[in-house]
Design a protein around this motif. Structure first.
Motif, PDB file in Angstrom:
ATOM      1  N   ALA A   1     -42.613 103.109  86.628  1.00  0.00           N
ATOM      2  CA  ALA A   1     -42.601 102.976  88.063  1.00  0.00           C
ATOM      3  C   ALA A   1     -41.257 102.935  88.805  1.00  0.00           C
ATOM      4  N   ASN A   2     -41.482 103.076  89.864  1.00  0.00           N
ATOM      5  CA  ASN A   2     -40.124 103.315  90.984  1.00  0.00           C
ATOM      6  C   ASN A   2     -39.733 101.930  90.946  1.00  0.00           C
TER       7      ASN A   2
ATOM      8  N   GLY B   1     -30.413  99.190  78.695  1.00  0.00           N
ATOM      9  CA  GLY B   1     -30.554 100.037  77.355  1.00  0.00           C
ATOM     10  C   GLY B   1     -31.726  99.784  76.614  1.00  0.00           C
ATOM     11  N   LEU B   2     -32.296  98.581  76.770  1.00  0.00           N
ATOM     12  CA  LEU B   2     -33.433  98.333  75.952  1.00  0.00           C
ATOM     13  C   LEU B   2     -34.751  99.292  76.133  1.00  0.00           C
ATOM     14  N   GLN B   3     -34.465  99.869  77.508  1.00  0.00           N
ATOM     15  CA  GLN B   3     -35.698 100.526  78.123  1.00  0.00           C
ATOM     16  C   GLN B   3     -36.230 101.696  77.183  1.00  0.00           C
TER      17      GLN B   3
ATOM     18  N   ALA C   1     -37.730  98.075  84.694  1.00  0.00           N
ATOM     19  CA  ALA C   1     -36.398  97.620  85.562  1.00  0.00           C
ATOM     20  C   ALA C   1     -36.308  96.422  85.841  1.00  0.00           C
ATOM     21  N   GLN C   2     -35.080  95.842  85.760  1.00  0.00           N
ATOM     22  CA  GLN C   2     -34.831  94.752  86.156  1.00  0.00           C
ATOM     23  C   GLN C   2     -35.349  94.045  87.513  1.00  0.00           C
ATOM     24  N   PRO C   3     -35.167  94.815  88.629  1.00  0.00           N
ATOM     25  CA  PRO C   3     -35.672  94.273  89.904  1.00  0.00           C
ATOM     26  C   PRO C   3     -37.280  93.847  89.793  1.00  0.00           C
ATOM     27  N   ASN C   4     -37.986  94.895  89.038  1.00  0.00           N
ATOM     28  CA  ASN C   4     -39.420  94.891  88.873  1.00  0.00           C
ATOM     29  C   ASN C   4     -39.597  93.445  88.254  1.00  0.00           C
ATOM     30  N   LEU C   5     -39.034  93.334  87.013  1.00  0.00           N
ATOM     31  CA  LEU C   5     -39.180  92.190  86.238  1.00  0.00           C
ATOM     32  C   LEU C   5     -38.779  90.744  87.230  1.00  0.00           C
ATOM     33  N   GLU C   6     -37.849  91.028  87.942  1.00  0.00           N
ATOM     34  CA  GLU C   6     -37.641  89.714  88.691  1.00  0.00           C
ATOM     35  C   GLU C   6     -38.659  89.691  89.846  1.00  0.00           C
ATOM     36  N   GLY C   7     -39.221  90.818  90.422  1.00  0.00           N
ATOM     37  CA  GLY C   7     -40.282  90.732  91.357  1.00  0.00           C
ATOM     38  C   GLY C   7     -41.470  90.130  90.510  1.00  0.00           C
ATOM     39  N   LEU C   8     -41.997  90.287  89.366  1.00  0.00           N
ATOM     40  CA  LEU C   8     -43.033  89.686  88.834  1.00  0.00           C
ATOM     41  C   LEU C   8     -42.953  88.342  88.716  1.00  0.00           C
ATOM     42  N   LYS C   9     -41.606  87.705  88.270  1.00  0.00           N
ATOM     43  CA  LYS C   9     -41.260  86.336  88.093  1.00  0.00           C
ATOM     44  C   LYS C   9     -41.422  85.519  89.367  1.00  0.00           C
ATOM     45  N   ALA C  10     -40.873  86.352  90.446  1.00  0.00           N
ATOM     46  CA  ALA C  10     -40.972  85.714  91.827  1.00  0.00           C
ATOM     47  C   ALA C  10     -42.580  85.654  92.122  1.00  0.00           C
ATOM     48  N   PHE C  11     -43.293  86.436  91.958  1.00  0.00           N
ATOM     49  CA  PHE C  11     -44.664  86.714  92.211  1.00  0.00           C
ATOM     50  C   PHE C  11     -45.390  85.463  91.604  1.00  0.00           C
ATOM     51  N   ASP C  12     -45.315  85.438  90.299  1.00  0.00           N
ATOM     52  CA  ASP C  12     -46.190  84.406  89.617  1.00  0.00           C
ATOM     53  C   ASP C  12     -45.389  84.001  88.354  1.00  0.00           C
ATOM     54  N   PRO C  13     -44.391  82.856  88.702  1.00  0.00           N
ATOM     55  CA  PRO C  13     -43.490  82.430  87.665  1.00  0.00           C
ATOM     56  C   PRO C  13     -44.190  81.872  86.397  1.00  0.00           C
ATOM     57  N   VAL C  14     -45.281  81.562  86.423  1.00  0.00           N
ATOM     58  CA  VAL C  14     -46.011  80.721  85.390  1.00  0.00           C
ATOM     59  C   VAL C  14     -46.673  81.944  84.397  1.00  0.00           C
TER      60      VAL C  14
ATOM     61  N   PHE D   1     -41.241  95.995  92.599  1.00  0.00           N
ATOM     62  CA  PHE D   1     -42.621  96.042  92.110  1.00  0.00           C
ATOM     63  C   PHE D   1     -42.677  97.296  91.581  1.00  0.00           C
ATOM     64  N   ASP D   2     -44.012  97.317  90.476  1.00  0.00           N
ATOM     65  CA  ASP D   2     -44.123  98.670  89.934  1.00  0.00           C
ATOM     66  C   ASP D   2     -44.724  99.546  90.854  1.00  0.00           C
ATOM     67  N   PHE D   3     -44.162 100.220  91.513  1.00  0.00           N
ATOM     68  CA  PHE D   3     -44.552 101.276  92.392  1.00  0.00           C
ATOM     69  C   PHE D   3     -44.906 102.404  91.917  1.00  0.00           C
ATOM     70  N   ASN D   4     -46.412 102.829  91.480  1.00  0.00           N
ATOM     71  CA  ASN D   4     -46.792 103.827  90.789  1.00  0.00           C
ATOM     72  C   ASN D   4     -47.224 104.969  91.619  1.00  0.00           C
ATOM     73  N   PHE D   5     -46.355 105.938  92.059  1.00  0.00           N
ATOM     74  CA  PHE D   5     -46.356 107.107  92.939  1.00  0.00           C
ATOM     75  C   PHE D   5     -47.475 107.978  92.419  1.00  0.00           C
ATOM     76  N   THR D   6     -47.356 108.208  90.920  1.00  0.00           N
ATOM     77  CA  THR D   6     -48.434 109.085  90.509  1.00  0.00           C
ATOM     78  C   THR D   6     -49.873 108.736  90.632  1.00  0.00           C
ATOM     79  N   TRP D   7     -50.093 107.459  90.330  1.00  0.00           N
ATOM     80  CA  TRP D   7     -51.219 106.876  90.541  1.00  0.00           C
ATOM     81  C   TRP D   7     -51.762 107.050  91.977  1.00  0.00           C
ATOM     82  N   GLY D   8     -50.800 106.743  92.801  1.00  0.00           N
ATOM     83  CA  GLY D   8     -51.265 106.536  94.266  1.00  0.00           C
ATOM     84  C   GLY D   8     -51.767 108.153  94.551  1.00  0.00           C
ATOM     85  N   VAL D   9     -51.000 108.933  94.311  1.00  0.00           N
ATOM     86  CA  VAL D   9     -51.404 110.477  94.549  1.00  0.00           C
ATOM     87  C   VAL D   9     -52.612 110.978  94.009  1.00  0.00           C
TER      88      VAL D   9
END
Length: 517
Positions: A125-126, A203-205, A157-170, A131-139
């Motif tokens: 995802a971008n 580098g874990l990716q 990606a770090q920004p997307n992981l942080e976005g998930l936690k901000a969306f629902d930390p539990v 957030f996990d913006f999945n272009f190919t699925w959208g198209v």
């Protein structure tokens, strides 16, 4: 009892030595070890108050998965990943071994195994929007669901992981890609700057991608595709992560049977390679590794017209050798992005909650932001090219039937500041992958639009006036007949799927071409 414990310790040590010996022997012989299969938790329960970010029934434009016979499930995947160094000669070495991680996958699959095609598409995802913006699925989600494919979005990606936690930390508390060397300071990337530490390690990716692919292909009991006959797993992406994976990691990512984890790739554009870890710079633009060759599975690269000039230096010939199956498709009239991408994103409220930098203008459509809004590209040129590419990729992998080869877009002064795409009398690009929209034109297809932020990436359609339509096509019936002839040829040559061909024919019957007098 003490003797038994000593015997067990001795046996365990012997077994460990055997395992280590086997690993060392494999490494010495250049034989990659089998990719570990990670553990999986899920499906994660969905309630009114706890549901996945990017759930299809909560986007700005909804996707009715049940109507298509599909289900959507979220899983957490856990394992251990190495952090690598990648030498200029292509040698991959482990810098930090076995760092723990937990990430998530969001899967859309047929509800019945009998409907499954055998194909799994994993999209990286971008990360620009948190957030996990999945272009190919959208198209291309309509084509995937019609075909019975499974589609997986992986959080990397770090920004997307942080976005998930901000969306629902539990809900997303277990997720982690923690840096195993958090005290390591470095200054890499654009602009450099003072050395900094980080709690996240990109580098874990690489091992995560390999292990998730192995998990999907294994289809183990309790896993995301238990009971499904998985035949092929493909990777697709828009960014340099996939390009780096193919160049550095794919040769070493093998299943227990020695086969590759991923059976083929569809890469959008030709992005530069990413750094192999947080503190490693990305390879330079002139690094030989930027030109990918010697890949033992097929790669189809799709470059829209917008990006042809900037990526001109990466052009190369198509390949049919077993270790270099390659197609480059430059798409005439294709914009860097189009209207098919953007409807499938979270609500503006959610975007604000996760701290997306584009929340202030992310409502769809982009009211009054692009000029002129009414002419923004609604014609799904990229969609139809991508649908055909996935269909051809499966025939290449499954049946050994190579896809068609396309002429490159015609370019004058290529590779220089004076470079330009050659255009026909209608203002449309010459050459490249063609669709009926350009071969039976009723408009000029421009691959950029005036306006802020996303607008320069969006294509637009400048329709012909009635006098020109009459002189070209005469009557609506003549126009529809020309389109049908173009569609039939492109379907036969495998540039369009039969399903998309039917859609284009139906659309042509409703186009308002004035009758001539």
């Amino acid at each position: 009892m003490e003797r038994l414990e000593r015997s067990l310790r001795t046996a365990s040590l012997a077994l460990l030595l055997v395992i280590l010996s086997g690993v060392a022997t494999a490494a010495a012989q250049g034989t990659p070890a089998a990719t570990p299969i990670p553990t999986v938790t899920g499906p994660i329960p969905v309630t009114a108050d706890s549901y996945p970010l990017m759930a299809s029934n909560r986007l700005q434009t909804l996707v009715d998965l049940p109507k298509a016979g599909y289900v959507e499930e979220e899983f957490f995947v856990s394992g251990r990943a190495n952090v690598y160094d990648w030498a200029a000669n292509g040698t991959l070495s482990v810098k930090t071994p076995a760092a723990p991680y937990t990430t998530r996958i969001l899967m859309r699959r047929p509800s019945a195994a009998a409907r499954f095609s055998g194909n799994v598409i994993l999209e990286i995802a971008n990360s620009a929007r948190r957030f996990d913006f999945n272009f190919t699925w959208g198209v291309s989600h309509d084509a995937f669901m019609e075909n019975g494919d499974a589609f997986v979005v992986l959080t990397l990606a770090q920004p997307n992981l942080e976005g998930l936690k901000a969306f629902d930390p539990v809900r997303y508390a277990p997720l982690s890609m923690a840096n195993p060397t958090p005290d390591e300071a470095c200054a890499v990337g654009r602009g450099g700057g003072a050395p900094q530490t980080s709690t996240f390690e990109a580098g874990l990716q690489w091992d995560i991608l390999s292990q998730v692919g192995a998990l999907l292909k294994a289809a183990r009991a309790g896993g995301p595709l238990a009971g499904f006959n998985v035949q092929r797993v493909y990777m697709t992406a828009y960014d340099g992560i996939m390009a780096t994976y193919m160049a550095a990691i794919h040769p070493n990512a093998r299943l227990a049977n020695g086969r590759p984890v991923y059976d083929g790739y569809i890469q959008h554009r030709h992005p530069g390679l990413a750094g192999i870890r947080r503190c490693a710079p990305a390879p330079a633009a002139d690094d030989p590794r930027q030109s990918l060759r010697n890949l033992d599975v097929p790669l189809i690269r799709i470059v829209p017209e917008t990006d042809v000039l900037t990526l001109y230096r990466f052009r190369r010939e198509d390949g049919d050798a077993p270790n270099d199956r390659y197609r480059l498709y430059e798409v005439a009239g294709g914009a860097h992005a189009d209207g098919a991408f953007y409807p499938y994103q979270p609500s503006v409220e959610v975007l604000r909650k996760i701290g997306s930098p584009y929340a202030y203008l992310a409502s769809w459509p982009f009211h009054n932001q692009c000029e002129p809004e009414m002419l923004l590209m609604k014609t799904p040129i990229n969609t139809y090219v991508l649908d055909a590419a996935f269909s051809n990729l499966t025939r290449w992998v499954r049946d050994g039937v190579a896809p068609p080869k396309a002429a490159r877009l015609a370019v004058d002064n290529g590779g220089t500041p004076q470079a330009r795409v050659v255009r026909d009398q209608f203002g449309n690009a010459v050459g490249g992958v063609r669709t009926p929209y350009l071969d039976v034109p009723i408009a000029t297809y421009v691959t950029t639009t005036k306006g802020e932020t996303f607008c320069p990436e969006l294509g637009r359609r400048d329709p012909f006036d009635w006098a020109r339509l009459v002189s070209l096509h005469g009557t609506p019936q003549n126009y529809a007949a020309k389109v049908a002839q173009s569609v039939d040829r492109l379907v036969k040559e495998r540039w369009l799927t039969e399903s998309d061909g039917r859609k284009i024919k139906a659309e042509s019957a409703s186009v308002a071409v004035p009758a001539s007098h």
